[in-house]
Design a protein around this motif. Sequence first.
Motif, mmCIF file in Angstrom:
data_model
loop_
_atom_site.group_PDB
_atom_site.id
_atom_site.type_symbol
_atom_site.label_atom_id
_atom_site.label_comp_id
_atom_site.label_asym_id
_atom_site.label_seq_id
_atom_site.Cartn_x
_atom_site.Cartn_y
_atom_site.Cartn_z
ATOM 1 N N VAL A 82 0.846 -1.183 0.000
ATOM 2 C CA VAL A 82 0.000 0.000 0.000
ATOM 3 C C VAL A 82 0.891 1.245 0.000
ATOM 4 O O VAL A 82 1.759 1.393 0.854
ATOM 5 N N ASP A 83 0.694 2.109 -0.977
ATOM 6 C CA ASP A 83 1.564 3.282 -1.059
ATOM 7 C C ASP A 83 1.040 4.407 -0.179
ATOM 8 O O ASP A 83 0.040 4.256 0.522
ATOM 9 N N TRP A 85 -0.595 6.900 -0.729
ATOM 10 C CA TRP A 85 -1.950 7.389 -1.013
ATOM 11 C C TRP A 85 -2.998 6.349 -0.634
ATOM 12 O O TRP A 85 -4.196 6.613 -0.743
ATOM 13 N N GLY A 86 -2.555 5.168 -0.272
ATOM 14 C CA GLY A 86 -3.487 4.105 0.062
ATOM 15 C C GLY A 86 -3.713 3.157 -1.092
ATOM 16 O O GLY A 86 -4.438 2.180 -0.975
ATOM 17 N N TYR A 158 -14.455 13.560 -0.808
ATOM 18 C CA TYR A 158 -14.046 12.909 0.441
ATOM 19 C C TYR A 158 -15.192 12.152 1.101
ATOM 20 O O TYR A 158 -14.983 11.390 2.024
ATOM 21 N N ARG A 161 -14.795 8.517 1.921
ATOM 22 C CA ARG A 161 -13.977 8.080 3.057
ATOM 23 C C ARG A 161 -14.803 7.712 4.272
ATOM 24 O O ARG A 161 -14.337 7.007 5.155
ATOM 25 N N THR A 162 -16.019 8.258 4.360
ATOM 26 C CA THR A 162 -16.813 8.056 5.563
ATOM 27 C C THR A 162 -17.572 6.724 5.524
ATOM 28 O O THR A 162 -18.121 6.318 6.535
ATOM 29 N N ILE A 163 -17.628 6.072 4.341
ATOM 30 C CA ILE A 163 -18.396 4.822 4.247
ATOM 31 C C ILE A 163 -17.480 3.641 4.542
ATOM 32 O O ILE A 163 -16.460 3.470 3.884
ATOM 33 N N PRO A 164 -17.853 2.819 5.527
ATOM 34 C CA PRO A 164 -17.017 1.647 5.831
ATOM 35 C C PRO A 164 -16.878 0.753 4.603
ATOM 36 O O PRO A 164 -17.795 0.702 3.777
ATOM 37 N N MET A 165 -15.803 0.038 4.480
ATOM 38 C CA MET A 165 -15.487 -0.852 3.363
ATOM 39 C C MET A 165 -15.292 -0.092 2.055
ATOM 40 O O MET A 165 -14.236 -0.164 1.455
ATOM 41 N N THR A 168 -12.337 2.240 2.110
ATOM 42 C CA THR A 168 -11.052 1.541 2.089
ATOM 43 C C THR A 168 -10.774 0.946 0.712
ATOM 44 O O THR A 168 -9.688 1.094 0.166
ATOM 45 N N ARG A 172 -7.721 1.785 -1.800
ATOM 46 C CA ARG A 172 -6.764 0.767 -2.251
ATOM 47 C C ARG A 172 -6.695 0.658 -3.764
ATOM 48 O O ARG A 172 -5.708 0.221 -4.323
ATOM 49 N N GLU B 125 -12.558 13.473 7.616
ATOM 50 C CA GLU B 125 -12.615 12.980 6.238
ATOM 51 C C GLU B 125 -12.131 14.028 5.231
ATOM 52 O O GLU B 125 -11.688 13.682 4.149
ATOM 53 N N ALA B 198 -14.267 -1.453 12.112
ATOM 54 C CA ALA B 198 -14.575 -2.364 11.003
ATOM 55 C C ALA B 198 -14.845 -1.574 9.732
ATOM 56 O O ALA B 198 -15.594 -0.599 9.737
ATOM 57 N N GLY B 199 -14.207 -2.000 8.655
ATOM 58 C CA GLY B 199 -14.427 -1.334 7.370
ATOM 59 C C GLY B 199 -13.498 -0.170 7.125
ATOM 60 O O GLY B 199 -13.537 0.436 6.061
ATOM 61 N N PHE B 200 -12.662 0.169 8.080
ATOM 62 C CA PHE B 200 -11.720 1.277 7.909
ATOM 63 C C PHE B 200 -10.292 0.757 8.087
ATOM 64 O O PHE B 200 -10.018 -0.016 8.996
ATOM 65 N N LEU B 203 -4.369 5.202 6.762
ATOM 66 C CA LEU B 203 -2.915 5.266 6.749
ATOM 67 C C LEU B 203 -2.425 6.131 7.905
ATOM 68 O O LEU B 203 -2.979 7.195 8.174
ATOM 69 N N PHE B 282 -9.855 7.781 10.127
ATOM 70 C CA PHE B 282 -9.436 8.525 8.938
ATOM 71 C C PHE B 282 -7.921 8.603 8.771
ATOM 72 O O PHE B 282 -7.430 9.013 7.734
#
Lengths: 337, 348
Positions: A82-83, A85-86, A158, A161-165, A168, A172, B125, B198-200, B203, B282
């Motif tokens: 993972v760099d 930036w993710g 952005y 970013r707030t939504i789980p899974m 991420t 990635r 975020e 979970a889910g996060f 970095l 975050f």
Amino acid sequence: MSADDGDTGTVRPAGHPDDADLIEAIVEHAEAESHAAGTGTVGRAAGPTPALSGATVSYLPVATRRYGAVDAEVDDARRSDVDEWGRSERMRSVVRRLYGPMYKYWFRVEWDGLDKIPSDGGALLIANHAGAIPSDAPAIMHGIETELGRPVYGLADYFFRTIPMVGTLWSRTGGVPAHPDNAYRLLHDQQQLAMVFPEGTKATSKTYSDRYRLRRFGRGGFVEIAMRAGVPVIPIAVVGAEESMPILFRLPRVAKALNLPYFPVTANSLLLGPLGYVTYFPSKFKLRVLDPVTFDVEPGLERYSRSRVMDEAEKIRATMQDALHDMLRERRSVWFG
Amino acid sequence: MGRRVLVTGLDTFWGGRMAQALEGKPDVEMILGLGTKEPKVPLERTEFVRSDQKYSILSRIVRATQVDTIVHTFLETNSSAVSNRVLHEINVIGTLNLLAAAGAAGASVRKVIVKSSTHVYGAAEQDPTWFREEDVRTGPVRTRLERSLLEVESLVRDFAEDNPHLAVTVLRFANVLGTDIITPISYNLRKRVLPCIAGFDPLVQFVEEDDVVRALEFVTANRVPGVFNVAGEGKLPWSEVASIGGAHLLPLPPFRPRLFAAPFERVGAIRFPPELEGLIRFGRGVDTSKLREAGFEYRYSSAGTIRSFAQANNLRRATGGSGEEYRYEQDVEQFFRHSPTVVRGVDT
């Protein structure tokens, strides 16, 4: 390379199938890459990828491999690729394998003018945006990564970013929050390709009746960033995404209750129910890369003339709108192009 | 004349380490350590003065000893270690008195160094992937620790403005790990359970404790006024922190994770202070080029920091403890330092 084309499911741009220089550049790059990583090239299905075979290959992020701007050497304490930036090249290659058939057989993506995207150096790619859950971003990223062998970072709201899974996974696979500092670092410091949709959610939330009508290009921020970073803006006109998941109408109250930017009722969902939110119609995708736009200004300034920025943004928008109209004039069928 | 340095928080981890480091510098003439308790590390020539955490006697000490450099390490950056009131007393009131003494008319102080934390940026975020020193946080201030550190930094900023002849340096350190220091994250890693949401998988950055001391030394030895971020090279996902550190992830639900963490915290399985929640949701990244350009070189990357911690941890597990603990004994110290029967210059 010819074998690779079959495996990754890409369709060569019709206009220039064997541009010798381009091919050479790709091959050269692919070789350099395989040498540096000590493994098969990115996303090529020739051999088992490290992620799938479980082999412990020290896998550097592509950003590092190519430019060395981030880490001069391998950080041997790292356990994943993972760099900063993710983005994970391993994850990208898995996604590319899964998405490849969709790209090739479902949307049958066809590029025109792919050679206008540089194989080296930073550039800001912009495109028109469409579909309730946009189908254009993965197609563009997949296409450029398989054809040019270089990563594309997608700048987006952005909100993801707030939504789980989802947040991420998005990160990635090359998503980066759209922040001017992030864009500058990617484009100027690391000379990467970054992609942005200047219309934002105004475009993805529009109903089918407004298809292929470009929305306002934000506040022209993308032009300012390209000016500051000293990189060209490369517009891409996309035809087909609008029809892949057309919005019939929106439910603002539901959106508010669910805390979403918009809640669409799509043709797909009327036909397929909830499954419609994960199924696209097989519209034919045609992507045309327009001429890169460079700005004759001094890079690195804190601020640029507002009027100049707005003029340039408007000019680019007009060019893209013309290109879209041109492509739609030539199109005979939504499904077969 | 050599430098005369005052170190606050001599009894804390950083104060002790900093004083030890300064003792090895021949150009440092005098080291004076303030602490509420006796120092926990062996010191050769540092003078220890007991004070309360508000430093009410400080202006007298500064005048009497003519110190030219103040290294303010006594800032609490772990809200689970102390109560909110104590946190405020130590951070805000302590800094207030310290700066008042340093800025008093006729004071000999020429340089003030404050050890702050990247917690001041928060974690939200809308954050950029890399914070630069001049960037302001994007999210609201949610925890008391962040509020207290922001207050400290604003005091320092005002002080620097009012005293332009002084070199005021603020170092903002990322999360620290190392062989000795105990932080909520190191506590969790030692217990082999690292909470995550979970889910996060955001970095994060780390900085090694030796690099922290070296950075403090660097700004003590050089004149580099301003605010600087200090963090190891690179960023890595939280899951990789667990994997390098040899811990299992404990997934907490995305909605109100602190509530679900509370039982685990209660039995001492994990530590989960409020400031950790934003970080593991975050993440946070800071741009460290400013300090690098000033000439500082890191020994550890972010990932290397965790590995160094993990190796120390392995050793600790294998040998059952980190060896004997030092105890400060006034009489013994006085004897070794001042008795004519002790032969100076040989290794004691």
